[in-house]
Design a protein around this motif. Structure first.
Motif, PDB file in Angstrom:
ATOM      1  N   MET A  84      -5.314   2.332   6.968  1.00  4.50           N
ATOM      2  CA  MET A  84      -4.298   3.023   6.201  1.00  4.50           C
ATOM      3  C   MET A  84      -4.801   3.358   4.804  1.00  4.50           C
ATOM      4  N   PHE A  85      -5.561   2.419   4.226  1.00  2.00           N
ATOM      5  CA  PHE A  85      -6.127   2.682   2.909  1.00  2.00           C
ATOM      6  C   PHE A  85      -7.002   3.932   2.949  1.00  2.00           C
TER       7      PHE A  85
ATOM      8  N   LEU B 228       0.834  -1.207   0.000  1.00  2.00           N
ATOM      9  CA  LEU B 228       0.000   0.000   0.000  1.00  2.00           C
ATOM     10  C   LEU B 228       0.866   1.254   0.000  1.00  2.00           C
ATOM     11  N   LEU B 229       1.889   1.225   0.851  1.00  2.00           N
ATOM     12  CA  LEU B 229       2.774   2.380   0.988  1.00  2.00           C
ATOM     13  C   LEU B 229       3.448   2.702  -0.344  1.00  2.00           C
ATOM     14  N   ILE B 230       4.047   1.665  -0.954  1.00  2.01           N
ATOM     15  CA  ILE B 230       4.782   1.889  -2.203  1.00  2.01           C
ATOM     16  C   ILE B 230       3.832   2.334  -3.313  1.00  2.01           C
ATOM     17  N   ILE B 231       2.718   1.570  -3.454  1.00  2.00           N
ATOM     18  CA  ILE B 231       1.758   1.911  -4.504  1.00  2.00           C
ATOM     19  C   ILE B 231       1.214   3.317  -4.285  1.00  2.00           C
ATOM     20  N   GLY B 232       0.918   3.620  -3.012  1.00  2.00           N
ATOM     21  CA  GLY B 232       0.365   4.939  -2.689  1.00  2.00           C
ATOM     22  C   GLY B 232       1.314   6.054  -3.085  1.00  2.00           C
ATOM     23  N   VAL B 233       2.604   5.872  -2.770  1.00  2.00           N
ATOM     24  CA  VAL B 233       3.579   6.919  -3.084  1.00  2.00           C
ATOM     25  C   VAL B 233       3.707   7.108  -4.592  1.00  2.00           C
TER      26      VAL B 233
ATOM     27  N   VAL C 255       1.959  11.735   0.852  1.00  2.00           N
ATOM     28  CA  VAL C 255       1.449  10.387   1.088  1.00  2.00           C
ATOM     29  C   VAL C 255       2.425   9.599   1.954  1.00  2.00           C
ATOM     30  N   ALA C 256       3.721   9.725   1.656  1.00  2.00           N
ATOM     31  CA  ALA C 256       4.711   8.989   2.434  1.00  2.00           C
ATOM     32  C   ALA C 256       4.663   9.420   3.895  1.00  2.00           C
ATOM     33  N   LEU C 257       4.540  10.727   4.122  1.00  2.00           N
ATOM     34  CA  LEU C 257       4.482  11.235   5.491  1.00  2.00           C
ATOM     35  C   LEU C 257       3.244  10.710   6.215  1.00  2.00           C
ATOM     36  N   PHE C 258       2.107  10.788   5.516  1.00  2.00           N
ATOM     37  CA  PHE C 258       0.848  10.323   6.082  1.00  2.00           C
ATOM     38  C   PHE C 258       0.957   8.865   6.490  1.00  2.00           C
TER      39      PHE C 258
END
Lengths: 409, 285
Positions: free
Chosen positions: A85-86, A14-19, A58-61
């Motif tokens: 998180m999503f 999620l983190l990687i895709i989100g960023v 996004v990364a910070l969030f």
């Protein structure tokens, strides 16, 4: 597949895709909105800056969410958290959507993010140092409850075996650290006695006499000495140098143990040659060419120029190089563990076995130990003394080097 | 001479064309009245095989000031460093041709460049005093050459050199202070004192005033004017006004060629070559 679908993987994905998605989203948004402005005004920042800004947000969030969860829930991340998180990511995307107008100064904000990230990285290093120092200090204070600090620093006898039972005899435990310090200094002195002249002459040769090609070959070769693992130096000292010194001494009718200060010190000297030669070479090179020209133009030879002009001018830097090499030698462990012995002899004879601070710390902390006994705690006190000493040396070295730099720049 | 230096074919010749040498010497009337300190015959300097000087023929009189002028990169500094063999200290630099000093080839096998440099002193563009005391700066040369067996001799040499460099009155009370603590102009006079201390016959100056303010420059020029009574001085300068003020002979260099060499007055009032004229009137360079 079963293992890939655990919550940690999901959250990481999620983190990687989100960023990545945020970057593309922000950039795309910037491009489409810039086209919408009909008055011909240009957006403040390039589209990719909008992308970077979104990715940072996004990364910070996300990392803030993870940190919050780990600190306050105490539980490992689970699927509930993944869903949370999503949602948080969705929220951050809507914030991005609101923020990114053509007048938004994404470029300046990205700059601030970068500054912050760099600061955090250096902060980690500084905090770690503080943490180490604090833990050393507190454990040492524990030790000094058992043994008065004055006894520790001035006592002449070191035998850290404490009694495990009340009725045990001969295991009183004696924590006079002077023999250990003298052993450390003796080995360091031997090492500097060897590395100092050789390293300095190498530096002079490389910077003043060698031509460019020789220098390009020799300097890296000398520096390889610093890259040899210390354990290799250790068995070299134990298996080659120590016996060689013993045999040599026996030729004169002396009996010398294989493990001795001189065996460990000489091998350590070889190890620190590149510290002295490389740093001295740098400072000698930093002496302005105009001083060399001046000396040559007065009819001085190369060696006269070296000893009378270059060397005095470079002296502060060379002293700095020596101090750094000394603090490296004092902290060195593996060679002395293997080649200097463990007997805490108070002696001035380099052909006897001695021990050093680092060796004693190894001896105190290896094997089964109770961590609240005076014996193990003494390791922290030794470590603290060692740390303070090398710290002082490093600070002096840096001050000298800095003062020298100011003079020529 | 102009033809010789610009003509590609004539540059390839190995031996100097004697006709041109004679013509050049004839064009230097001062050479008839004073003896030549240096005689340069077809001097070439190569850096890593690249030719920086193209066969220079020039006589330097043994008294007075000779100025070398020309645009940056024209080879005038390179040429200056030929006279004390400072080019020897640059890796990959090679000097060809012949330079006679008092009729002796200074690139000959029996010449020790270290001793030559004691006879031919040099002052550099940026003042470069050693990070030592004022006294030790001046005493450096006499000490390495063993010129002063006793301390009192050394004191005398230091005092005389500083006096001759016009610095004595300013520093006599603080000889133990660092040479680097002086002002730029004082530093430049200090290094002149340092050069004088080994009693050279020639002083080479490589743009000695380029790092100085106008007042320090005026003082330096005054000093050069005094020193020329005792020493043969060669000075490289970017300032044509300075060349006109301090020198008796001037050589104009351009792209590694010696274009014109004559009395300073002639060069500045009646140059024979168009390039010289363009340079001194500010049209090129």
């Amino acid at each position: 597949m079963q293992q890939l679908l655990n919550p940690e993987t999901l959250i990481g994905a999620l983190l990687i895709i989100g960023v990545v998605a945020a970057f593309l989203y922000g950039r795309g948004l910037a491009i489409s909105r810039a086209q919408l402005t009909t008055d011909g005004a240009r957006a403040h920042s390039l589209p990719s800056y909008h992308g970077y800004f979104s990715a940072w947000i996004v990364a910070l969030f996300a990392s803030g969410m993870i940190a919050f969860w780990v600190t306050f829930s105490g539980a490992a991340p689970n699927f509930v958290f993944a869903i949370l998180m999503f949602c948080a990511l969705a929220l951050s995307f809507s914030i991005i959507n609101r923020l990114l107008t053509p007048t938004f100064r994404a470029r300046n904000h990205v700059e601030r993010f970068i500054g912050g990230a760099l600061m955090i990285c250096s902060g980690v290093a500084v905090l770690t140092t503080f943490g180490i120092v604090l833990s050393l200090v507190f454990e040492s204070l524990q030790f000094f409850k058992h043994v008065p600090i004055l006894d520790f620093l001035t006592g002449l006898h070191w035998s850290p075996q404490t009694a495990l039972r009340e009725d045990q005899i001969g295991q009183s435990g004696s924590f006079g650290a002077v023999p250990i310090f003298t052993g450390t200094f003796m080995i360091t002195a031997v090492a500097i006695f060897i590395a100092g002249p050789i390293g300095l002459l190498i530096a002079v040769y490389l910077s003043e006499y060698a031509n460019k090609r020789t220098r390009a070959i020799v300097k890296p070769m000398v520096e390889i000495l610093a890259g040899v693992p210390t354990i290799v130096y250790g068995f070299f000292a134990l298996l080659t140098v120590g016996p060689a010194i013993r045999n040599f001494a026996e030729g004169f009718g002396f009996s010398v143990p294989t493990q001795s200060a001189i065996a460990a010190g000489s091998v350590m000297g070889v190890m620190i040659i590149p510290f002295i030669s490389s740093l001295s070479d740098d400072v000698i090179n930093a002496v302005p060419q105009t001083l060399r020209d001046a000396s040559f133009a007065l009819g001085a030879t190369q060696s006269e120029t070296m000893t009378k002009v270059i060397f005095p001018a470079a002296l502060p830097g060379i002293i700095g190089a020596f101090l750094l090499a000394i603090s490296r030698a004092i902290g060195e462990t593996m060679i002395v563990v293997m080649a200097a012995g463990r007997a805490a002899n108070l002696t001035g004879n380099p052909f006897e076995a001695v021990t050093t601070v680092t060796v004693q710390i190894v001896a105190l902390l290896t094997g089964d130990q109770e961590f609240d006994s005076a014996k193990t705690l003494s390791a922290f006190a030794l470590g603290l003394v060692l740390f303070v000493f090398t710290l002082v040396l490093n600070v002096i070295a840096l001050l000298i080097v800095r003062r020298y730099r100011e003079r020529y720049e | 001479m102009k033809a010789a230096s610009t003509n590609y074919i004539s540059d390839l010749r190995l031996k100097p064309n004697m006709g041109e040498v004679i013509e050049m010497m004839a064009s230097a009337p001062a050479a008839e009245t004073t003896q030549a300190k240096f005689e340069c015959r077809n001097v070439e300097v190569f850096y890593s095989g690249k030719r920086a000087l193209h066969g220079i023929n020039m006589d330097v009189p043994d008294s007075g000031v000779t100025a070398l002028i020309g645009p940056s990169g024209c080879g005038k500094s390179t040429f200056l460093r030929v006279f004390n063999r400072m080019n020897d200290t640059i890796p990959n630099a090679r000097v060809a041709g012949q330079i006679l000093m008092d009729r002796q080839d200074i690139y000959g096998k029996d010449i020790d460049p270290v001793l030559l440099r004691a006879r031919v002193g040099m002052v550099f563009q940026k003042p470069n005093p050693f990070p030592k005391s004022i006294y030790d700066n001046v005493a450096y040369g006499p000490r390495i050459h063993g010129l002063a067996p006793r301390k009192s001799d050394l004191d005398t040499i230091v005092e005389k050199s500083l006096m001759r460099a016009g610095l004595w009155d300013e520093v006599k009370d603080r000889l133990k202070e660092a040479g680097t603590s002086l002002s730029g102009g004082q530093q430049q006079r200090l290094v002149i004192a340092r050069a004088i201390a080994v009693s050279p016959e020639v002083i080479l100056m490589d743009e000695p005033a380029s790092a100085l303010d106008p007042i320090a420059t005026a003082k330096l020029e005054e000093l050069i004017d005094e020193l020329k009574e005792k020493y043969c001085i060669l000075i490289v300068t970017h300032s044509m006004a300075q060349a006109a003020r301090v020198s008796q002979k001037t050589a104009f260099f351009h792209l590694g060629d010696l274009v014109e060499y004559d009395d300073t007055q002639t060069i500045f009032t009646n140059p024979k070559d168009q390039r010289t004229q363009d340079y001194i009137t500010g049209r090129t360079g």
